[in-house]
Design an enzyme around this catalytic site. Structure first.
Site, mmCIF file in Angstrom:
data_model
loop_
_atom_site.group_PDB
_atom_site.id
_atom_site.type_symbol
_atom_site.label_atom_id
_atom_site.label_comp_id
_atom_site.label_asym_id
_atom_site.label_seq_id
_atom_site.Cartn_x
_atom_site.Cartn_y
_atom_site.Cartn_z
ATOM 1 N N ARG A 21 0.829 -1.267 0.169
ATOM 2 C CA ARG A 21 -0.114 0.004 -0.100
ATOM 3 C C ARG A 21 0.890 1.145 0.121
ATOM 4 O O ARG A 21 0.343 2.086 0.696
ATOM 5 C CB ARG A 21 -1.112 0.092 1.274
ATOM 6 C CG ARG A 21 -2.098 -0.900 1.102
ATOM 7 C CD ARG A 21 -3.326 -0.429 0.237
ATOM 8 N NE ARG A 21 -4.259 -1.447 -0.054
ATOM 9 C CZ ARG A 21 -5.333 -1.606 1.013
ATOM 10 N NH1 ARG A 21 -5.506 -0.979 1.737
ATOM 11 N NH2 ARG A 21 -6.219 -2.789 0.432
ATOM 12 N N ARG A 34 -6.686 11.359 -6.778
ATOM 13 C CA ARG A 34 -7.881 10.497 -6.607
ATOM 14 C C ARG A 34 -9.000 11.378 -6.726
ATOM 15 O O ARG A 34 -10.295 10.866 -7.286
ATOM 16 C CB ARG A 34 -7.636 9.970 -5.124
ATOM 17 C CG ARG A 34 -8.904 9.214 -4.517
ATOM 18 C CD ARG A 34 -9.034 8.007 -4.905
ATOM 19 N NE ARG A 34 -9.913 7.249 -3.606
ATOM 20 C CZ ARG A 34 -11.280 7.289 -3.700
ATOM 21 N NH1 ARG A 34 -11.896 8.369 -4.427
ATOM 22 N NH2 ARG A 34 -12.023 6.824 -2.770
ATOM 23 N N TYR A 147 -14.470 -12.384 -0.493
ATOM 24 C CA TYR A 147 -15.310 -11.002 -0.638
ATOM 25 C C TYR A 147 -16.574 -11.319 -1.605
ATOM 26 O O TYR A 147 -17.625 -11.028 -1.580
ATOM 27 C CB TYR A 147 -14.250 -10.227 -1.663
ATOM 28 C CG TYR A 147 -13.529 -9.351 -0.652
ATOM 29 C CD1 TYR A 147 -13.821 -8.211 0.292
ATOM 30 C CD2 TYR A 147 -12.218 -9.657 -0.389
ATOM 31 C CE1 TYR A 147 -12.998 -7.723 0.909
ATOM 32 C CE2 TYR A 147 -11.220 -9.287 0.497
ATOM 33 C CZ TYR A 147 -11.563 -8.275 1.205
ATOM 34 O OH TYR A 147 -10.785 -7.356 1.859
HETATM 35 O O1 CP3 Z 1 0.253 0.446 -3.024
HETATM 36 C C1 CP3 Z 1 -0.143 -0.772 -3.402
HETATM 37 O O2 CP3 Z 1 0.017 -1.453 -2.488
HETATM 38 C C2 CP3 Z 1 -0.870 -1.220 -4.597
HETATM 39 C C3 CP3 Z 1 -2.277 -1.084 -4.558
HETATM 40 C C4 CP3 Z 1 -3.197 -1.992 -3.865
HETATM 41 C C5 CP3 Z 1 -4.375 -1.392 -3.546
HETATM 42 N N1 CP3 Z 1 -5.211 -2.581 -3.078
HETATM 43 C C6 CP3 Z 1 -4.883 -0.084 -3.613
HETATM 44 C C7 CP3 Z 1 -6.048 0.389 -2.765
HETATM 45 C C8 CP3 Z 1 -3.055 -3.311 -3.783
HETATM 46 C C9 CP3 Z 1 -1.867 -4.261 -3.899
HETATM 47 C C10 CP3 Z 1 -4.451 -3.759 -3.110
HETATM 48 C C11 CP3 Z 1 -4.633 -4.977 -2.486
HETATM 49 C C12 CP3 Z 1 -5.916 -5.629 -1.865
HETATM 50 N N2 CP3 Z 1 -7.120 -4.923 -2.120
HETATM 51 C C13 CP3 Z 1 -5.889 -6.283 -1.030
HETATM 52 C C14 CP3 Z 1 -4.563 -7.283 -0.490
HETATM 53 C C15 CP3 Z 1 -3.700 -6.571 0.303
HETATM 54 C C16 CP3 Z 1 -4.281 -6.489 1.472
HETATM 55 O O3 CP3 Z 1 -4.081 -5.292 2.110
HETATM 56 O O4 CP3 Z 1 -4.380 -7.220 2.267
HETATM 57 C C17 CP3 Z 1 -7.267 -6.410 -0.417
HETATM 58 C C18 CP3 Z 1 -7.666 -7.222 0.708
HETATM 59 C C19 CP3 Z 1 -8.027 -5.505 -0.893
HETATM 60 C C20 CP3 Z 1 -9.353 -5.179 -1.069
HETATM 61 C C21 CP3 Z 1 -9.522 -3.671 -0.684
HETATM 62 N N3 CP3 Z 1 -9.272 -2.559 -1.521
HETATM 63 C C22 CP3 Z 1 -9.901 -3.113 0.710
HETATM 64 C C23 CP3 Z 1 -10.486 -4.241 1.833
HETATM 65 C C24 CP3 Z 1 -10.043 -1.816 0.590
HETATM 66 C C25 CP3 Z 1 -10.515 -0.781 1.464
HETATM 67 C C26 CP3 Z 1 -9.518 -0.271 2.421
HETATM 68 C C27 CP3 Z 1 -9.535 1.027 3.105
HETATM 69 O O5 CP3 Z 1 -8.621 1.179 3.816
HETATM 70 O O6 CP3 Z 1 -10.571 1.622 2.692
HETATM 71 C C28 CP3 Z 1 -9.667 -1.480 -0.651
HETATM 72 C C29 CP3 Z 1 -9.610 -0.090 -1.381
HETATM 73 C C30 CP3 Z 1 -8.145 0.401 -1.732
HETATM 74 N N4 CP3 Z 1 -7.216 -0.489 -2.555
HETATM 75 C C31 CP3 Z 1 -7.455 1.559 -1.440
HETATM 76 C C32 CP3 Z 1 -6.263 1.535 -2.277
HETATM 77 C C33 CP3 Z 1 -5.096 2.518 -2.075
HETATM 78 C C34 CP3 Z 1 -8.194 2.869 -0.752
HETATM 79 C C35 CP3 Z 1 -9.207 3.197 -1.737
HETATM 80 C C36 CP3 Z 1 -9.129 4.833 -1.592
HETATM 81 O O7 CP3 Z 1 -8.462 5.421 -2.182
HETATM 82 O O8 CP3 Z 1 -10.271 5.450 -1.167
#
Ligand code: CP3
Length: 343
Positions: A21, A34, A147
């Site tokens: 992340r 964003r 999911y």
């Molecule tokens: O920088 C990176 O690591 C690359 C991008 C990336 C994102 N998600 C961006 C993201 C990667 C590799 C992921 C993988 C991902 N997504 C996982 C596996 C890794 C982990 O963290 O366990 C999972 C379980 C997800 C599913 C997911 N996507 C969730 C649960 C959420 C909400 C999380 C939150 O804190 O709101 C997301 C959204 C997400 N994916 C964001 C980002 C930057 C936040 C969205 C935003 O900008 O509003």
């Protein structure tokens, strides 16, 4: 590329570092893009803006690898499950897969619907320095299935685990169909230009060990076997989070991946002792340590004293960084790891 050399257990001038992340809300530059993009999914689908946010942490933190900006859930999305990211609540699907009938709506051979991902990859690779690696990724089938069955994030995974024990055949069908998509998805990412791929199994720890091998890790093995047979030179990273209690079970398997991601719940000394000869280890600083400089320094020192200044280690966090992290601390972490591991 230092990162790729490290994946291949070659000597590097220091231990390479990147962070899960690393592109995200803790960077004001990310928040700006964003906002411009609209929704989170709009950002994932916008080649220009997604490539921009992928490159931000390289410019700002100077880490050794960029990770494609996207999300693991774009695969079920393109298989036909409408998806929304609800502010402060995380991802929510409009439907969920709980029966054979629900399963029958899922589309197959969705590769071409994900072309926005491949386009983003070629743009990033054309702009990224040749010294820096680009990591592609997907969610592992088990984590994606949680999911798809729950319809959203979950604390208990109750519906998915009920299916595992009451209708295992349906769960296997879901996992197999997702795996088939992931094979061609990763293959297309590699053809578009990623230098390495990572499989995120964030919710591996929801299962008991025997169930995890049957419903989780076996699918990871199957996908990595496929990718290795076609692209033997592309390092594969796996991250099964929450399996620290039975690492010894990952030793005697025929593995087709190169790097094992260690989560923050697992002691790095134990991971090294059990898995260090077989896999390059990636990890595992507790992300919360980044909120206090002393805690961060102590955490780095402990990991470096265990892993040594030699090959076999890629520095990372033990899970993703949080949105309110002060960026200076992330910048400092990268600097310190490079300094402290200099050969
Ligand atoms: O920088 C990176 O690591 C690359 C991008 C990336 C994102 N998600 C961006 C993201 C990667 C590799 C992921 C993988 C991902 N997504 C996982 C596996 C890794 C982990 O963290 O366990 C999972 C379980 C997800 C599913 C997911 N996507 C969730 C649960 C959420 C909400 C999380 C939150 O804190 O709101 C997301 C959204 C997400 N994916 C964001 C980002 C930057 C936040 C969205 C935003 O900008 O509003």
């Amino acid at each position: 590329m230092i990162f790729i050399d490290a994946c291949n257990r070659k000597q590097t001038p220091y231990t390479p570092i990147w962070m899960m992340r690393q592109a995200g809300r803790y960077l004001s530059e990310y928040r700006e893009v964003r906002l411009k993009a609209g929704s989170f999914l709009d950002l994932c689908k916008n080649t220009e803006l997604a490539s921009k946010v992928t490159l931000q942490p390289i410019d700002i933190l100077d880490c050794d690898a960029a990770i494609l900006f996207s999300d693991i859930l774009v695969v079920p999305l393109e298989m036909g499950m409408k998806l929304n990211f609800v502010k402060n609540e995380g991802p929510k699907f409009e439907t969920c897969i709980r029966s054979e009938k629900d399963f029958s709506i899922l589309q197959n051979n969705i590769g071409s619907k994900l072309s926005y991902v491949y386009d983003t990859i070629s743009v990033i690779r054309s702009k990224l320095s040749k010294q820096k690696a680009l990591i592609g990724f997907c969610g592992a089938p088990w984590t994606l299935a949680t999911y798809m069955v729950e319809g959203e994030g979950s604390k208990t995974y109750a519906n998915c685990k009920k299916m595992l024990y009451t209708n295992p055949k349906l769960l296997h069908n879901i996992l197999q169909s997702v795996s088939n998509e992931l094979k061609s998805y990763l293959e297309s990412q590699i053809k578009a230009g990623v230098d390495s791929v990572m499989l995120f199994d964030s919710w591996a720890g929801a299962l008991e060990p025997s169930s995890y091998f049957e419903f989780g890790f076996n699918y990871i093995i199957d996908i990595s076997k496929y990718i290795k047979s076609k692209f033997p030179n592309i390092p594969i990273i796996v991250f099964p989070k929450g399996v620290g209690g039975y690492l010894h079970k990952f030793v005697d398997i025929k593995a087709y991946f190169d790097v094992f991601g260690v989560d923050w719940e697992t002691s790095m000394a134990y991971a090294k002792e059990v898995l260090g000869d077989k896999y390059v280890l990636q990890g595992n600083l507790e992300p919360m340590r980044l909120y206090n400089e002393n805690s961060m320094i102590n955490g780095i020192d402990e990991i470096v004293s265990i892993m040594g200044k030699k090959e076999g280690h890629i520095f990372n966090l033990g899970h993703g960084m949080l949105p309110d992290l002060p960026r200076e601390n992330a910048i400092k972490l990268v600097q310190l790891v490079k300094e402290k591991t200099k050969r």
